[in-house]
Design an enzyme around this catalytic site. Structure first.
Site, PDB file in Angstrom:
ATOM      1  N   ASP A  88       8.713  26.227  42.133  1.00 27.71           N
ATOM      2  CA  ASP A  88      10.138  25.949  42.363  1.00 27.71           C
ATOM      3  C   ASP A  88      10.394  26.050  43.862  1.00 27.71           C
ATOM      4  OD1 ASP A  88      12.878  25.720  42.382  1.00 27.71           O
ATOM      5  OD2 ASP A  88      13.201  27.119  40.728  1.00 27.71           O
ATOM      6  N   LYS A 146      18.524  25.347  31.345  1.00 29.12           N
ATOM      7  CA  LYS A 146      18.789  26.705  31.849  1.00 29.12           C
ATOM      8  C   LYS A 146      19.822  27.342  30.932  1.00 29.12           C
ATOM      9  CE  LYS A 146      18.848  28.704  36.484  1.00 29.12           C
ATOM     10  NZ  LYS A 146      17.439  28.529  36.878  1.00 29.12           N
ATOM     11  N   SER A 189      17.088  32.549  33.183  1.00 32.14           N
ATOM     12  CA  SER A 189      17.175  33.270  34.437  1.00 32.14           C
ATOM     13  C   SER A 189      16.586  34.673  34.321  1.00 32.14           C
ATOM     14  CB  SER A 189      18.637  33.379  34.885  1.00 32.14           C
ATOM     15  OG  SER A 189      18.733  34.028  36.133  1.00 32.14           O
ATOM     16  N   CYS A 190      16.118  35.165  35.468  1.00 34.47           N
ATOM     17  CA  CYS A 190      15.622  36.547  35.552  1.00 34.47           C
ATOM     18  C   CYS A 190      16.736  37.560  35.303  1.00 34.47           C
ATOM     19  CB  CYS A 190      14.999  36.780  36.929  1.00 34.47           C
ATOM     20  SG  CYS A 190      16.088  36.337  38.298  1.00 34.47           S
ATOM     21  N   GLU A 215       9.490  21.791  40.964  1.00 33.26           N
ATOM     22  CA  GLU A 215      10.872  21.953  40.508  1.00 33.26           C
ATOM     23  C   GLU A 215      11.828  21.914  41.693  1.00 33.26           C
ATOM     24  OE1 GLU A 215      13.607  25.110  37.920  1.00 33.26           O
ATOM     25  OE2 GLU A 215      11.411  25.252  37.878  1.00 33.26           O
ATOM     26  N   HIS A 260       5.712  29.813  39.586  1.00 32.36           N
ATOM     27  CA  HIS A 260       7.084  29.675  40.081  1.00 32.36           C
ATOM     28  C   HIS A 260       7.106  29.814  41.608  1.00 32.36           C
ATOM     29  CE1 HIS A 260      11.279  30.867  41.048  1.00 32.36           C
ATOM     30  NE2 HIS A 260      11.601  30.038  40.067  1.00 32.36           N
ATOM     31  N   GLN A 267      14.641  21.385  33.092  1.00 28.99           N
ATOM     32  CA  GLN A 267      14.872  22.798  32.777  1.00 28.99           C
ATOM     33  C   GLN A 267      16.218  22.925  32.071  1.00 28.99           C
ATOM     34  OE1 GLN A 267      15.479  27.392  34.145  1.00 28.99           O
ATOM     35  NE2 GLN A 267      14.921  25.975  35.743  1.00 28.99           N
ATOM     36  N   GLN A 323       7.132  33.689  36.078  1.00 32.18           N
ATOM     37  CA  GLN A 323       7.562  33.575  37.468  1.00 32.18           C
ATOM     38  C   GLN A 323       7.190  34.833  38.245  1.00 32.18           C
ATOM     39  OE1 GLN A 323      11.810  33.029  37.758  1.00 32.18           O
ATOM     40  NE2 GLN A 323      12.246  34.444  36.102  1.00 32.18           N
ATOM     41  N   ASP A 332      16.434  21.097  38.000  1.00 31.19           N
ATOM     42  CA  ASP A 332      17.173  22.325  37.709  1.00 31.19           C
ATOM     43  C   ASP A 332      18.591  22.158  38.262  1.00 31.19           C
ATOM     44  OD1 ASP A 332      18.234  24.830  37.410  1.00 31.19           O
ATOM     45  OD2 ASP A 332      16.687  25.893  38.502  1.00 31.19           O
TER      46      ASP A 332
END
Length: 417
Positions: free
Chosen positions: A235, A328, A357-358, A270, A193, A326, A171, A304
């Site tokens: 996304d 998550k 997640s980041c 997404e 992303h 996804q 991403q 998502d």
């Protein structure tokens, strides 16, 4: 019992927790921060440094294995658990989880998993807590069995020893152009992303977004190595529905037009729209999927928002309400449930994308590699953080090391046989 003590350590996630509702409402950016008042409960500002809480299991021989708890970037949005509160989570873990941990056989992963994550006061434990504790338990089982975490999962779920790598998806964050170049030069499997999370980035009628898609495809052709053909994955955080309306046919028409601008590429979109509830999301996404499939489109829908827990994923997969789900990881909860989610998707002929997640950490990212490879997911996210280099290195290197070990293990088995 193999666990004789439990440690906690405060930490930071690799990015920030963001108030999605405030950003969607048009909060202006000032450098890296957002201006204005937060909207989502729990946020003291629109952008908050991500925090994490590590849990360490002290085993009988003195070894310590760790797992990390945290929330996702857009906590409290789309039916997710609220913003991560270290004090609250630490207190609950100390009172409820520690006594349970000291009373299980840590070598029996799913058995320990089931006992430790029983409801407390008739409610499910916070998903962030399940996520971190399950990582530590998986590492404990692997340590005690002298195997990899992937092999523990293969044994527990009766899966064959994997031999194939899982494609990696990177991403870009807001540094789109530079990070796209990095992804192309590193021949990332799935990109970029794009973080299309505001009207400014999507544009009137989606024009800005469409131009970005075309630029990514052109840039791939321009600087990519011969034969390089990544999947293009964007996304859009519900902005197709926000901008052109929530009629499934109109959304499918827009996505088809985007796909037509990048012939030869497989296109993942997404979160094209947010229909307000899980049930409405399932019904309408299923219609969009059906329309695209009937046209033979190269575009695929990725879900998502509104698809968080294992049961959510089961409902989406059974309804064919996405081409790719996804999973998550912090929203699903335990690593065991992530494995189950992949297997549910596969059983229903739906793609499984082990995301996350980041805001995660290197420990949670490495655990995600093991569950992705063990279950042979269709794609996994390069994480943590919002850069390319660090996340791609952490996830890619962990996968390569794991596959090297598994290859040797397979060769040894053949020799013995």
């Amino acid at each position: 019992m193999q666990i004789k003590d439990v440690l906690f350590a405060r930490g930071s996630g690799a990015f920030f927790y963001d108030d999605q509702a405030a950003i969607m409402a048009g909060a202006p950016q000032d450098g890296f921060r957002y201006l204005g008042e937060p909207v989502t409960p729990g946020f003291t500002s629109i952008r908050v440094p991500a925090s994490s809480l590590s849990i360490g299991l002290v085993l009988v021989d003195g070894a310590v294995v760790w797992g990390d708890m945290m929330s996702v970037q857009y906590s409290g949005a789309g039916g997710r658990d609220p913003l991560f509160d270290i004090k609250q989570i630490s207190d609950l873990a100390s009172r409820v989880i520690v006594p349970r941990l000291l009373d299980v056989d840590a070598s029996l992963y799913l058995d320990a998993h089931a006992k430790i994550f029983e409801p407390f006061e008739c409610e499910r434990l916070p998903l962030a807590l399940e996520y971190g504790v399950s990582q530590a338990l998986l590492r404990a089982a692997a340590y005690l069995r002298r195997t990899t975490m992937a092999e523990v999962l293969c044994t527990e779920f009766n899966l064959p020893l994997p031999t194939c790598p899982v494609p990696i998806y990177c991403q870009s964050g807001d540094a789109r152009e530079i990070n796209v170049d990095k992804m192309i030069l590193k021949a990332v499997d799935v990109l970029p992303h794009g973080l299309i999370n505001s009207r400014q980035k999507f544009g009137v009628g989606g024009q800005t977004f469409m131009e970005f898609v075309k630029w990514v495809a052109a840039r791939t052709r321009e600087i990519g190595r011969p034969g390089y053909q990544p999947v293009l994955h964007f996304d859009v955080y519900g902005w197709i529905g926000q901008e052109i309306g929530l009629e499934p046919l109109s959304i499918a028409d827009f996505i088809s037009r985007v796909a037509d601008t990048v012939p030869g590429f497989e296109l993942n979109i997404e979160s094209p729209a947010d229909f307000g509830s899980t049930q409405a999301q399932i019904q309408n996404y299923a219609k969009i999927v059906s329309i695209l499939d009937s046209r033979g489109s190269r575009a695929r829908i990725v879900v998502d928002e509104r698809c968080n827990t294992l049961e959510d994923i089961r409902h989406f997969a059974e309804a064919k309400a996405a081409h790719l789900v996804q999973i998550k990881t912090p929203d699903v909860g335990s690593i065991g449930d992530t494995a189950r989610a992949v297997l549910i998707c596969k059983a229903n002929g739906v793609g499984a994308y082990v995301g996350g997640s980041c805001t995660e950490t290197e420990l949670s990212a490495q655990a995600s590699v093991h569950v992705s490879v063990a279950t042979q997911a269709d794609v996994m996210l390069a994480k943590p953080g919002m850069g390319v280099d660090e996340a791609f290195s952490i996830v890619g290197n962990e996968q390569n090391r794991l596959l090297s070990i598994l290859s040797r293990r397979g060769a040894q088995t053949e020799t013995v046989g």
